[in-house]
Motif scaffolding. Structure first.
Motif, PDB file in Angstrom:
ATOM      1  N   TRP A 258       1.063  -2.483  -9.383  1.00  0.00           N
ATOM      2  CA  TRP A 258       1.163  -3.266  -8.153  1.00  0.00           C
ATOM      3  C   TRP A 258       0.496  -4.628  -8.294  1.00  0.00           C
ATOM      4  CZ3 TRP A 258       4.538  -2.516  -4.504  1.00  0.00           C
ATOM      5  CH2 TRP A 258       5.128  -1.253  -4.410  1.00  0.00           C
TER       6      TRP A 258
ATOM      7  N   LYS B  54      -2.949  -5.296  -6.882  1.00  0.00           N
ATOM      8  CA  LYS B  54      -3.196  -4.984  -5.473  1.00  0.00           C
ATOM      9  C   LYS B  54      -3.942  -3.668  -5.344  1.00  0.00           C
ATOM     10  CE  LYS B  54       0.658  -7.575  -3.646  1.00  0.00           C
ATOM     11  NZ  LYS B  54       1.854  -7.569  -2.833  1.00  0.00           N
TER      12      LYS B  54
ATOM     13  N   LEU C  79      -2.151  -2.873  -0.060  1.00  0.00           N
ATOM     14  CA  LEU C  79      -0.876  -2.216   0.205  1.00  0.00           C
ATOM     15  C   LEU C  79      -0.788  -1.705   1.642  1.00  0.00           C
ATOM     16  CD1 LEU C  79      -0.365  -0.317  -3.169  1.00  0.00           C
ATOM     17  CD2 LEU C  79       0.826  -2.365  -2.372  1.00  0.00           C
TER      18      LEU C  79
ATOM     19  N   LYS D 100       2.585  -0.628   3.217  1.00  0.00           N
ATOM     20  CA  LYS D 100       3.084   0.202   2.121  1.00  0.00           C
ATOM     21  C   LYS D 100       2.192   1.420   1.890  1.00  0.00           C
ATOM     22  CE  LYS D 100       5.266  -3.742  -0.032  1.00  0.00           C
ATOM     23  NZ  LYS D 100       5.197  -4.749  -1.077  1.00  0.00           N
ATOM     24  N   THR D 101       1.816   2.087   2.970  1.00  0.00           N
ATOM     25  CA  THR D 101       0.962   3.260   2.833  1.00  0.00           C
ATOM     26  C   THR D 101       1.646   4.354   2.022  1.00  0.00           C
ATOM     27  OG1 THR D 101       1.705   4.110   4.970  1.00  0.00           O
ATOM     28  CG2 THR D 101      -0.345   2.859   4.954  1.00  0.00           C
ATOM     29  N   ASP D 102       2.978   4.424   2.108  1.00  0.00           N
ATOM     30  CA  ASP D 102       3.706   5.428   1.350  1.00  0.00           C
ATOM     31  C   ASP D 102       3.495   5.260  -0.155  1.00  0.00           C
ATOM     32  OD1 ASP D 102       5.172   2.996   1.613  1.00  0.00           O
ATOM     33  OD2 ASP D 102       7.058   4.025   1.155  1.00  0.00           O
ATOM     34  N   LYS D 103       3.340   4.028  -0.608  1.00  0.00           N
ATOM     35  CA  LYS D 103       3.104   3.764  -2.025  1.00  0.00           C
ATOM     36  C   LYS D 103       1.716   4.254  -2.445  1.00  0.00           C
ATOM     37  CE  LYS D 103       7.033   1.702  -2.186  1.00  0.00           C
ATOM     38  NZ  LYS D 103       8.202   2.507  -2.519  1.00  0.00           N
ATOM     39  N   VAL D 104       0.742   4.110  -1.542  1.00  0.00           N
ATOM     40  CA  VAL D 104      -0.612   4.589  -1.823  1.00  0.00           C
ATOM     41  C   VAL D 104      -0.618   6.113  -1.884  1.00  0.00           C
ATOM     42  CG1 VAL D 104      -3.030   4.589  -1.092  1.00  0.00           C
ATOM     43  CG2 VAL D 104      -1.617   2.551  -0.738  1.00  0.00           C
TER      44      VAL D 104
ATOM     45  N   ALA E  80       1.903   8.032  -2.630  1.00  0.00           N
ATOM     46  CA  ALA E  80       2.608   8.425  -3.851  1.00  0.00           C
ATOM     47  C   ALA E  80       1.686   8.311  -5.067  1.00  0.00           C
ATOM     48  CB  ALA E  80       3.858   7.564  -4.039  1.00  0.00           C
ATOM     49  N   TYR E  81       0.916   7.237  -5.126  1.00  0.00           N
ATOM     50  CA  TYR E  81      -0.023   7.065  -6.233  1.00  0.00           C
ATOM     51  C   TYR E  81      -1.067   8.181  -6.232  1.00  0.00           C
ATOM     52  CZ  TYR E  81      -3.862   5.370  -9.033  1.00  0.00           C
ATOM     53  OH  TYR E  81      -4.881   5.286  -9.959  1.00  0.00           O
TER      54      TYR E  81
END
Length: 117
Positions: free
Chosen positions: A87, A90, A95, A100-104, A106-107
Protein backbone atom coordinates in the motif's frame (compact mmCIF):
# COMPACT_ATOMS: atom_id res chain seq x y z
CA UNK A 1 -4.77 -1.08 28.05
CA UNK A 2 -5.45 -4.61 26.87
CA UNK A 3 -7.41 -5.95 23.94
CA UNK A 4 -10.40 -6.64 26.17
CA UNK A 5 -11.00 -2.89 26.11
CA UNK A 6 -11.95 -3.17 22.45
CA UNK A 7 -14.73 -5.70 22.46
CA UNK A 8 -17.75 -4.52 20.54
CA UNK A 9 -20.36 -3.75 23.20
CA UNK A 10 -23.90 -5.07 23.51
CA UNK A 11 -26.67 -3.13 21.77
CA UNK A 12 -27.48 -1.01 24.81
CA UNK A 13 -23.91 0.23 25.21
CA UNK A 14 -21.97 2.75 23.15
CA UNK A 15 -18.37 2.58 22.07
CA UNK A 16 -16.16 5.06 23.84
CA UNK A 17 -14.76 7.50 21.32
CA UNK A 18 -12.77 9.14 24.08
CA UNK A 19 -11.07 5.86 25.05
CA UNK A 20 -10.22 5.08 21.43
CA UNK A 21 -8.86 8.60 20.91
CA UNK A 22 -6.71 8.29 24.05
CA UNK A 23 -5.32 4.93 22.96
CA UNK A 24 -4.47 6.27 19.51
CA UNK A 25 -3.00 9.47 20.94
CA UNK A 26 -5.32 11.71 18.91
CA UNK A 27 -7.85 14.31 19.93
CA UNK A 28 -11.57 13.88 19.30
CA UNK A 29 -11.46 16.14 16.25
CA UNK A 30 -8.82 13.91 14.64
CA UNK A 31 -10.78 10.80 15.56
CA UNK A 32 -13.94 12.28 14.07
CA UNK A 33 -12.07 13.00 10.85
CA UNK A 34 -10.64 9.47 10.80
CA UNK A 35 -14.05 7.82 11.10
CA UNK A 36 -15.88 10.28 8.88
CA UNK A 37 -18.16 12.07 11.33
CA UNK A 38 -18.18 15.61 12.64
CA UNK A 39 -16.71 16.51 16.01
CA UNK A 40 -20.15 17.62 17.18
CA UNK A 41 -21.59 14.21 16.27
CA UNK A 42 -19.00 12.58 18.53
CA UNK A 43 -20.09 14.79 21.41
CA UNK A 44 -23.86 14.47 20.89
CA UNK A 45 -25.77 11.66 22.57
CA UNK A 46 -28.29 11.76 19.73
CA UNK A 47 -25.54 10.64 17.33
CA UNK A 48 -24.58 7.57 19.36
CA UNK A 49 -25.71 5.04 16.73
CA UNK A 50 -23.95 6.90 13.95
CA UNK A 51 -20.77 7.16 16.02
CA UNK A 52 -20.92 3.49 16.99
CA UNK A 53 -21.34 2.48 13.36
CA UNK A 54 -18.41 4.65 12.29
CA UNK A 55 -16.19 3.72 15.22
CA UNK A 56 -16.89 0.00 15.20
CA UNK A 57 -14.49 -0.89 12.33
CA UNK A 58 -11.62 0.94 14.08
CA UNK A 59 -12.36 -0.89 17.33
CA UNK A 60 -12.51 -4.22 15.49
CA UNK A 61 -9.21 -3.48 13.72
CA UNK A 62 -7.55 -2.55 17.02
CA UNK A 63 -8.95 -5.68 18.65
CA UNK A 64 -7.65 -7.94 15.86
CA UNK A 65 -4.28 -6.19 15.86
CA UNK A 66 -4.15 -6.43 19.64
CA UNK A 67 -4.65 -10.19 19.46
CA UNK A 68 -1.74 -10.42 17.03
CA UNK A 69 0.52 -7.87 18.73
CA UNK A 70 -0.14 -8.90 22.32
CA UNK A 71 -1.86 -5.78 23.65
CA UNK A 72 -3.81 -2.65 22.79
CA UNK A 73 -0.85 -0.27 23.02
CA UNK A 74 1.14 -2.23 20.47
CA UNK A 75 -1.96 -2.43 18.27
CA UNK A 76 -2.34 1.36 18.42
CA UNK A 77 1.31 1.90 17.51
CA UNK A 78 0.96 -0.51 14.59
CA UNK A 79 -2.30 1.15 13.48
CA UNK A 80 -0.74 4.61 13.31
CA UNK A 81 2.85 3.94 12.30
CA UNK A 82 3.46 0.60 10.58
CA UNK A 83 3.12 0.68 6.78
CA UNK A 84 1.05 -2.17 5.35
CA UNK A 85 2.87 -4.08 2.60
CA UNK A 86 1.55 -3.35 -0.87
CA UNK A 87 0.00 0.00 0.00
CA UNK A 88 2.84 2.40 -0.88
CA UNK A 89 3.83 3.13 2.70
CA UNK A 90 0.29 3.67 3.95
CA UNK A 91 -0.63 2.65 7.47
CA UNK A 92 -3.90 1.19 8.73
CA UNK A 93 -4.72 4.73 9.93
CA UNK A 94 -4.26 6.06 6.39
CA UNK A 95 -6.38 3.33 4.84
CA UNK A 96 -9.19 3.78 7.36
CA UNK A 97 -9.16 7.51 6.69
CA UNK A 98 -9.55 6.71 2.97
CA UNK A 99 -12.51 4.41 3.68
CA UNK A 100 -10.53 1.22 2.97
CA UNK A 101 -11.14 -0.62 6.22
CA UNK A 102 -11.84 -3.78 4.23
CA UNK A 103 -8.23 -3.73 3.02
CA UNK A 104 -6.98 -3.52 6.62
CA UNK A 105 -9.21 -6.43 7.65
CA UNK A 106 -7.97 -8.47 4.69
CA UNK A 107 -4.36 -7.79 5.67
CA UNK A 108 -4.99 -8.73 9.32
CA UNK A 109 -6.78 -11.92 8.26
CA UNK A 110 -3.76 -12.73 6.10
CA UNK A 111 -1.42 -12.19 9.03
CA UNK A 112 -3.66 -14.28 11.26
CA UNK A 113 -3.61 -17.16 8.75
CA UNK A 114 0.16 -16.92 8.18
CA UNK A 115 0.21 -15.37 4.71
CA UNK A 116 2.11 -12.28 5.87
CA UNK A 117 4.75 -12.93 8.47
Amino acid sequence: MNTGDFEVPARSQSLSARRVAELLGVNLTELASLIGVTRSTLAANAGARKVDAALSPVVRILSMAGELAGNGQRAAIWFKHQPIPGWAGKTAYDLVREGKTDKVFAYLEGVRSGIYA
